[in-house]
Design an enzyme around this catalytic site. Structure first.
Site, PDB file in Angstrom:
ATOM      1  N   GLU A   4       0.841  -1.202   0.000  1.00  0.00           N
ATOM      2  CA  GLU A   4       0.000   0.000   0.000  1.00  0.00           C
ATOM      3  C   GLU A   4       0.870   1.244   0.000  1.00  0.00           C
ATOM      4  OE1 GLU A   4      -2.991  -0.115   3.077  1.00  0.00           O
ATOM      5  OE2 GLU A   4      -4.268  -1.427   1.878  1.00  0.00           O
ATOM      6  N   HIS A  42      -9.464  10.061   2.363  1.00  0.00           N
ATOM      7  CA  HIS A  42      -9.062   8.959   1.470  1.00  0.00           C
ATOM      8  C   HIS A  42      -9.301   9.397   0.032  1.00  0.00           C
ATOM      9  CE1 HIS A  42      -8.640   5.075  -0.401  1.00  0.00           C
ATOM     10  NE2 HIS A  42      -8.263   4.554   0.750  1.00  0.00           N
ATOM     11  N   ARG A  47      -1.318   9.516   1.607  1.00  0.00           N
ATOM     12  CA  ARG A  47      -2.715   9.827   1.315  1.00  0.00           C
ATOM     13  C   ARG A  47      -3.022  11.314   1.212  1.00  0.00           C
ATOM     14  NH1 ARG A  47      -6.057   5.472   4.897  1.00  0.00           N
ATOM     15  NH2 ARG A  47      -5.558   3.788   3.483  1.00  0.00           N
ATOM     16  N   HIS A  50     -12.087  10.136   6.126  1.00  0.00           N
ATOM     17  CA  HIS A  50     -11.872   8.704   6.292  1.00  0.00           C
ATOM     18  C   HIS A  50     -11.459   8.301   7.705  1.00  0.00           C
ATOM     19  CE1 HIS A  50     -10.949   4.685   4.978  1.00  0.00           C
ATOM     20  NE2 HIS A  50      -9.676   4.792   5.285  1.00  0.00           N
ATOM     21  N   ARG A  89      -1.671   9.283   9.067  1.00  0.00           N
ATOM     22  CA  ARG A  89      -1.600   7.842   9.331  1.00  0.00           C
ATOM     23  C   ARG A  89      -1.068   7.075   8.117  1.00  0.00           C
ATOM     24  NH1 ARG A  89      -5.772   3.340   8.703  1.00  0.00           N
ATOM     25  NH2 ARG A  89      -6.737   4.799   7.265  1.00  0.00           N
TER      26      ARG A  89
HETATM   27  C1  LIG Z   1     -14.121   1.955   4.364  1.00  0.00           C
HETATM   28  C2  LIG Z   1     -12.984   1.850   5.331  1.00  0.00           C
HETATM   29  C3  LIG Z   1     -11.874   1.086   5.018  1.00  0.00           C
HETATM   30  C4  LIG Z   1     -10.817   0.976   5.929  1.00  0.00           C
HETATM   31  N1  LIG Z   1      -9.755   0.180   5.622  1.00  0.00           N
HETATM   32  C5  LIG Z   1      -8.777  -0.003   6.546  1.00  0.00           C
HETATM   33  C6  LIG Z   1      -7.721  -0.915   6.306  1.00  0.00           C
HETATM   34  O1  LIG Z   1      -7.663  -1.572   5.269  1.00  0.00           O
HETATM   35  N2  LIG Z   1      -6.771  -1.053   7.254  1.00  0.00           N
HETATM   36  C7  LIG Z   1      -6.785  -0.355   8.436  1.00  0.00           C
HETATM   37  O2  LIG Z   1      -5.889  -0.522   9.276  1.00  0.00           O
HETATM   38  N3  LIG Z   1      -7.793   0.519   8.688  1.00  0.00           N
HETATM   39  C8  LIG Z   1      -8.784   0.701   7.791  1.00  0.00           C
HETATM   40  N4  LIG Z   1      -9.805   1.561   8.062  1.00  0.00           N
HETATM   41  C9  LIG Z   1      -9.845   2.219   9.375  1.00  0.00           C
HETATM   42  C10 LIG Z   1     -10.257   1.183  10.418  1.00  0.00           C
HETATM   43  O3  LIG Z   1     -11.304   0.399   9.901  1.00  0.00           O
HETATM   44  C11 LIG Z   1     -10.721   1.845  11.712  1.00  0.00           C
HETATM   45  O4  LIG Z   1      -9.794   2.795  12.134  1.00  0.00           O
HETATM   46  C12 LIG Z   1     -10.871   0.796  12.803  1.00  0.00           C
HETATM   47  O5  LIG Z   1     -11.706  -0.250  12.370  1.00  0.00           O
HETATM   48  C13 LIG Z   1     -11.441   1.421  14.071  1.00  0.00           C
HETATM   49  O6  LIG Z   1     -11.690   0.391  14.987  1.00  0.00           O
HETATM   50  P1  LIG Z   1     -12.271   0.757  16.421  1.00  0.00           P
HETATM   51  O7  LIG Z   1     -12.460  -0.525  17.131  1.00  0.00           O
HETATM   52  O8  LIG Z   1     -11.430   1.781  17.060  1.00  0.00           O
HETATM   53  O9  LIG Z   1     -13.669   1.474  16.126  1.00  0.00           O
HETATM   54  P2  LIG Z   1     -14.965   0.964  15.320  1.00  0.00           P
HETATM   55  O10 LIG Z   1     -14.700  -0.235  14.528  1.00  0.00           O
HETATM   56  O11 LIG Z   1     -15.515   2.152  14.623  1.00  0.00           O
HETATM   57  O12 LIG Z   1     -15.956   0.590  16.501  1.00  0.00           O
HETATM   58  C14 LIG Z   1     -16.497   1.599  17.327  1.00  0.00           C
HETATM   59  C15 LIG Z   1     -17.593   0.990  18.154  1.00  0.00           C
HETATM   60  O13 LIG Z   1     -18.016   1.913  19.154  1.00  0.00           O
HETATM   61  C16 LIG Z   1     -19.434   1.962  19.186  1.00  0.00           C
HETATM   62  N5  LIG Z   1     -19.818   3.245  19.793  1.00  0.00           N
HETATM   63  C17 LIG Z   1     -19.527   4.500  19.373  1.00  0.00           C
HETATM   64  N6  LIG Z   1     -20.025   5.409  20.237  1.00  0.00           N
HETATM   65  C18 LIG Z   1     -20.632   4.718  21.230  1.00  0.00           C
HETATM   66  C19 LIG Z   1     -21.334   5.086  22.410  1.00  0.00           C
HETATM   67  N7  LIG Z   1     -21.522   6.373  22.748  1.00  0.00           N
HETATM   68  N8  LIG Z   1     -21.840   4.121  23.196  1.00  0.00           N
HETATM   69  C20 LIG Z   1     -21.703   2.790  22.867  1.00  0.00           C
HETATM   70  N9  LIG Z   1     -21.044   2.394  21.747  1.00  0.00           N
HETATM   71  C21 LIG Z   1     -20.510   3.347  20.953  1.00  0.00           C
HETATM   72  C22 LIG Z   1     -19.837   1.760  17.749  1.00  0.00           C
HETATM   73  O14 LIG Z   1     -21.178   1.373  17.633  1.00  0.00           O
HETATM   74  C23 LIG Z   1     -18.856   0.640  17.377  1.00  0.00           C
HETATM   75  O15 LIG Z   1     -19.320  -0.601  17.871  1.00  0.00           O
HETATM   76  C24 LIG Z   1     -10.859   1.691   7.155  1.00  0.00           C
HETATM   77  C25 LIG Z   1     -11.968   2.480   7.459  1.00  0.00           C
HETATM   78  C26 LIG Z   1     -13.016   2.560   6.560  1.00  0.00           C
HETATM   79  C27 LIG Z   1     -14.199   3.407   6.898  1.00  0.00           C
END
Ligand SMILES: Cc1cc2nc3c(=O)[nH]c(=O)nc-3n(C[C@H](O)[C@H](O)[C@H](O)COP(=O)(O)OP(=O)(O)OC[C@H]3O[C@@H](n4cnc5c(N)ncnc54)[C@H](O)[C@@H]3O)c2cc1C
Length: 540
Positions: A139, A255, A301, A362, A397
């Site tokens: 990437e 992105h 990016r 993104h 990032r």
């Molecule tokens: C389309 C796309 C493609 C991506 N591709 C990549 C990739 O290839 N590689 C990579 O490293 N990263 C990628 N990313 C970024 C990566 O997916 C995210 O940074 C990562 O998944 C975040 O994980 P997380 O567990 O921190 O949060 P999330 O997966 O967003 O989970 C957050 C959780 O918190 C919950 N929540 C939020 N507020 C509250 C509240 N007040 N009370 C209770 N629950 C709450 C939500 O419902 C959810 O369950 C991508 C992002 C997108 C959008």
């Protein structure tokens, strides 16, 4: 880094928050954590806590598997190849971060990565292999092929589903449609959480217990975004209201290649497609990135997003094109099956047709400040994943480092809960203290979030300026006055939190009078050495 400077300008945001008296108690225990969020960070922390002998409770405001994580396509970065090493991964992470990466945190990220991948393999994540070896993709801004993927381009989905199954098998208590609404520090023994159902009803208060924020980013607060609707930055707003230190909120990553068609969903076309050889062309067929950066389409990016944005502004054409016709058809469909299926619904065949793309918001680089063990400045409150500001991304990032960050720092949070070790929060070079008082009452909430999304996209987007940022802050302040509850007995809801998070991004962006990484100011287009520091935001 310098000391904390006091920035006397109050943010025009005004609201007051006082947590109400408990309605009823939720059964938590002093040693057993409440984990908020069920993306990679929350699921993984909960699992590891369980393995280490704790009894976590996991809540999510949506369904168990609805998180940004499930939409991640490209993969997860880790130095596994024979020509690679954590030192090289670290070097690339530092280079992408434009002088602001916390080196100690990035070392933790890159050197602990292989062990965390081994955990995912142990849990059963089906990473793609070639001849029995994990297959490694390339990437942008990575000097080696080091992106592990699963299901071709369904990495996030595979991880989310695997961890979800493990959480359920482990008998961890999961409460869906249960939102964190507020945090309150108690004088004696830490922090309590207020949680409610999705309508804001049935408020419960926890015992003082460790609280792990894994609430993800804020991308869906932008009109054009790759994020699902749960990504509203609520964790940031809630922590800020409770007095937590935030850092790097001005850095929002855009992105460059999300599918563009009027009325179509903003489907991401992963960077790995460019890693496989796809190039960007304008309407006339020219590769406009050649000559702008030595890595052309594989430049960081921010460079690619701004180049695409400039091209769109210059040409008046609503998109540019990703030309993947050089990738053999079988290879494209084998490596990117989800992208291939999505394009087919619009009658496009990437081995023949160019893919129309545009940049979108993104990833939230900043967030709730943590030390290397995931501790925040609130006693008993930890953060990991996208909501946390660990310092690993600096100002920009490196692709595929964020799933990894959730794992690496999730592990550290879990261990910290069992065997605490002392740590120190990183000190921002510049502090902005933000003043706030009660809202004037209940305004019309219905259109407020859409307005926030327009304001952020138009004025706090890929290219920013002092004039635009000031006007954004004024409008957000007015929205804040009308959406913030007037009565301290009421808990601020998702709309007030959206306005607050947007205000914090805009405020930090106005403060940084230079361009660096993902933050670009047309009135300060150069990077300035004096600004090689972090901006901290804290409630006055
Ligand atoms: C389309 C796309 C493609 C991506 N591709 C990549 C990739 O290839 N590689 C990579 O490293 N990263 C990628 N990313 C970024 C990566 O997916 C995210 O940074 C990562 O998944 C975040 O994980 P997380 O567990 O921190 O949060 P999330 O997966 O967003 O989970 C957050 C959780 O918190 C919950 N929540 C939020 N507020 C509250 C509240 N007040 N009370 C209770 N629950 C709450 C939500 O419902 C959810 O369950 C991508 C992002 C997108 C959008």
């Amino acid at each position: 880094m310098g000391g904390w400077l006091y920035d006397p300008r109050p943010l025009a945001w005004r609201s007051r928050y006082t947590a109400p008296a408990a309605r009823s108690r939720v059964a938590t225990h002093a040693n057993n954590p409440l984990v908020v969020g069920t993306g990679i960070a929350g699921l993984y922390v909960a699992l590891r806590c369980r393995e280490l002998g704790l009894r976590p409770t996991l809540i999510t405001k949506s369904r168990l598997d609805e998180a940004t994580t499930r939409y991640a396509q490209g993969g997860i970065a880790t130095a596994l190849g024979p020509d690679d090493s954590p030192a090289l991964h670290l070097k690339d992470t530092l280079r992408a971060g434009a002088g602001l990466v916390d080196v100690a945190a990035a070392k933790v990220l890159t050197y602990e990565a292989p062990a965390r991948i081994a955990d995912l393999v142990r849990y059963g994540v089906p990473f793609d292999t070639v001849e029995g070896q994990i297959s490694l993709g390339r990437e942008a801004a990575h000097s080696r092929s080091r992106i592990l993927h699963a299901g071709g381009d369904a990495t996030g989905l595979s991880i989310e589903e695997t961890l979800k199954r493990r959480v359920l098998d482990a008998g961890i208590e999961v409460r869906e449609r249960t939102a964190l609404r507020a945090l309150r520090s108690t004088s004696r023994n830490g922090t309590v959480a207020f949680i409610s159902d999705e309508k804001g009803k049935n408020v419960e208060e926890t015992e003082a217990c460790p609280i792990v924020l894994a609430t993800g980013g804020a991308g869906s607060l932008y009109r054009q975004s790759s994020n699902p609707s749960v990504a509203t930055g609520e964790g940031v707003a809630i922590a800020f209201r409770a007095g937590a230190l935030l850092t790097d909120m001005e850095f929002v990553q855009f992105h460059p290649t999300v599918f563009w068609r009027e009325g179509a969903p903003r489907f991401l076309i992963t960077e790995a497609v460019r890693g496989e050889g796809a190039v960007l062309r304008n309407e006339a067929g020219e590769r406009f990135l050649v000559g702008q950066h030595r890595d052309a389409e594989l430049a960081p990016r921010d460079i690619v997003s701004r180049a695409v944005d400039r091209e769109i502004q210059r040409s008046g054409h609503p998109c540019v094109y990703l030309d993947a016709t050089g990738i053999p058809r079988d290879r494209f469909y084998g490596r990117f099956p989800s992208v291939g299926r999505f394009l087919a619904t619009y009658g496009l065949d990437p081995s023949r047709d160019w893919i129309p793309v545009t940049p979108v918001a993104h990833y939230m680089i900043g967030g709730v400040t943590t030390d290397l063990e995931g501790r925040t400045s609130l006693r008993g409150v930890y953060a990991c994943g996208e909501v946390a500001s660990t310092g690993v991304h600096g100002a920009n990032r490196l692709a595929s480092n964020s799933l990894l960050e959730g794992l690496v720092f999730g592990e550290r949070v879990a261990r910290q809960l069992v065997h605490p070790v002392p740590g120190k929060l990183p000190v921002p070079g510049r502090m902005v203290r933000i003043d706030w008082t009660p809202g004037g009452g209940r305004g019309d909430l219905s259109g407020a979030v859409n307005r926030v999304r327009d304001i952020l996209w138009d004025e706090v987007g890929i290219v920013r300026s002092g004039i635009g940022l000031r006007s954004a802050l004024e409008e957000l302040a007015a929205l804040g006055r009308s959406t913030e509850p007037a009565s301290p007995a009421e808990l601020p809801g998702p709309v007030s939190n959206a306005v607050l998070t947007a205000s914090l991004i805009a405020r930090a962006a106005l403060t940084r009078t230079e361009s660096r990484g993902a933050h670009y100011r047309s009135d300060f287009p150069k990077r300035r050495p004096a600004w090689r520091l972090h901006i901290g935001l804290v409630r006055r």
